[in-house]
Design an enzyme around this catalytic site. Structure first.
Site, PDB file in Angstrom:
ATOM      1  N   GLY A   1      -3.734  -6.658   4.691  1.00 18.75           N
ATOM      2  CA  GLY A   1      -5.416  -5.762   5.776  1.00 18.75           C
ATOM      3  C   GLY A   1      -5.992  -6.394   6.543  1.00 18.75           C
TER       4      GLY A   1
ATOM      5  N   ARG B   1     -13.506  -8.656  -1.776  1.00 15.70           N
ATOM      6  CA  ARG B   1     -12.403  -8.568  -1.204  1.00 15.70           C
ATOM      7  C   ARG B   1     -11.898  -7.304  -0.941  1.00 15.70           C
ATOM      8  NH1 ARG B   1      -7.032  -6.808  -0.056  1.00 15.70           N
ATOM      9  NH2 ARG B   1      -6.220  -7.420   1.886  1.00 15.70           N
TER      10      ARG B   1
ATOM     11  N   THR C   1       0.538  -1.209  -0.223  1.00 15.10           N
ATOM     12  CA  THR C   1       0.102  -0.109  -0.229  1.00 15.10           C
ATOM     13  C   THR C   1       0.913   1.668   0.062  1.00 15.10           C
ATOM     14  OG1 THR C   1      -1.787  -1.270   1.866  1.00 15.10           O
ATOM     15  CG2 THR C   1      -1.459   1.095   1.070  1.00 15.10           C
TER      16      THR C   1
ATOM     17  N   GLY D   1       0.203  -4.105   4.026  1.00 12.93           N
ATOM     18  CA  GLY D   1       0.489  -5.561   4.634  1.00 12.93           C
ATOM     19  C   GLY D   1      -0.434  -6.290   4.899  1.00 12.93           C
TER      20      GLY D   1
ATOM     21  N   GLY E   1      -9.376  -5.126   1.560  1.00 12.38           N
ATOM     22  CA  GLY E   1      -8.543  -4.895   3.002  1.00 12.38           C
ATOM     23  C   GLY E   1      -8.264  -3.210   3.957  1.00 12.38           C
ATOM     24  N   ASP E   2      -7.310  -3.380   4.544  1.00  7.19           N
ATOM     25  CA  ASP E   2      -7.764  -2.295   5.356  1.00  7.19           C
ATOM     26  C   ASP E   2      -7.655  -0.571   5.066  1.00  7.19           C
ATOM     27  OD1 ASP E   2      -5.063  -3.287   4.670  1.00  7.19           O
ATOM     28  OD2 ASP E   2      -4.660  -1.836   6.552  1.00  7.19           O
TER      29      ASP E   2
END
Length: 347
Positions: free
Chosen positions: A260, A234, A206, A258, A236-237
């Site tokens: 997430g 999907r 990221t 990384g 992630g964070d």
């Protein structure tokens, strides 16, 4: 395809990588302004942001957006429309942004738009909402003058995707992983995204950037194409406020990179900022969040990467990661910035 190990257009071998002990000499205090980004690839991102912070005496919010846009314009593994696609061959983008007034905006599962970070800012500034996703985010972007780009993989991404299809035996048109194969159903509707890319680097990068401007205000931005070859839908964070990015102008700001899913479990960046509120330094706060995450499943944590970076209101900065190899870039003067290797929980 630019992987994690070759994320820049130019070699980073000549860059001044510093040990963490040197990085935190003299309490690691930097004069305002300061901009900090994830990874060595953050150095050119910082350079774009620095022009706004220093040369134009600009706002941190404008600086982090400009930095994010600069890497969204490149072709690399993990950010922008040139990034690796999901397992059905579609590039979907996530981004969020947050300013000194706790205003924030985010988009997720956005396709065909070159600058998701700017769409996120538009959501923040022109709607009562924080988060738009999928077709709704695309509709909003087009209605606000963003250009719809062709649905076409970059040459590097197409090559990587074809290689992954061969290894995974996945057939995106038929979604064959949900069919009975030789009398047996594949476990869990896999195959899933691999933990590592072809070169052995972790499959989840990221571009996160946080900045403190001359006025003493903090802002942050986060942009990504997500985990390569992920399941359709999907998330992630990265676009989640409090997970991938959090800013509290009284205390500090943090961003993550990384895997997430793991960051979401602990509301990672919010946790980092709250630890700084309790008096911890940025590095100590990042370390505390990593330890919280590792404690959930220490054995599992050895097989994925998460790293946090943070700055506080005084201009101190720091980072910490689960596994070795997490780098971050700091620009706080006219020397072009420096790249540091974060201390890690596992050595």
């Amino acid at each position: 395809m630019q992987s994690r190990r070759n994320f820049l257009h130019w070699s980073v071998l000549s860059l001044p990588f510093l040990s963490i002990s040197k990085a935190f000499a003299k309490n690691n205090v930097a004069q305002k302004p300061i901009v900090v980004s994830t990874w060595d690839s953050g150095l050119p991102v910082n350079a774009v942001a620095w022009k706004i912070l220093r040369e134009k005496n600009g706002r941190a919010l404008d600086a982090v957006e400009a930095g994010a846009r600069s890497i969204e314009d490149t072709i690399n593994c993990c950010v922008g429309l040139g990034g690796n696609p999901d397992r059905d061959g579609k590039v979907t983008l996530d981004a969020c942004i947050m300013d000194e007034h706790a205003n924030c905006g985010a988009v997720a599962y956005l396709q065909h738009i070159k600058h998701p970070i700017s769409v996120a800012r538009k959501v923040m500034e022109s709607t009562p909402h924080v988060f738009l996703v999928g077709d709704g985010a695309l509709q909003f972007a087009l209605a606000n003058g963003f250009k719809k780009e062709p649905d076409k993989l970059s040459a590097d991404a197409e090559k990587s995707y074809k290689n992954w299809l061969k290894k995974s035996e996945y057939k995106p048109v038929m979604n064959i992983e949900q069919q009975q194969i030789k009398g047996q159903k594949k476990e869990g509707h896999g195959p899933f995204a691999p933990n590592f890319l072809e070169d052995g680097s972790f499959n989840h990068d990221t571009m996160g950037t946080i900045a403190l401007d001359n006025a003493g205000n903090l802002s942050g931005a986060c942009t990504t194409s997500g985990m390569g070859f992920k399941m359709k839908g999907r998330l992630g964070d990265s676009p989640i406020i409090g997970a991938g990015l959090f800013v509290d102008n009284e205390i500090g700001a943090a961003v993550s990179s990384g895997q997430g899913e793991e960051v979401i479990r602990i509301a990672g960046t919010h946790l980092v900022v709250e630890m700084m509120r309790m008096g911890k330094s940025p590095e100590e706060a990042c370390k505390g969040a990593i330890e919280r995450l590792v404690k959930i499943n220490p054995a599992k944590a050895k097989d994925f990467q998460v790293g946090f970076i943070a700055i506080n209101k005084q201009g101190e900065y720091g980072a910490y990661s689960i596994n070795p190899g997490f780098s971050y870039s700091v620009t706080a003067g006219e020397d072009g910035g420096k790249v540091f290797m974060a201390t890690s929980h596992y050595k």
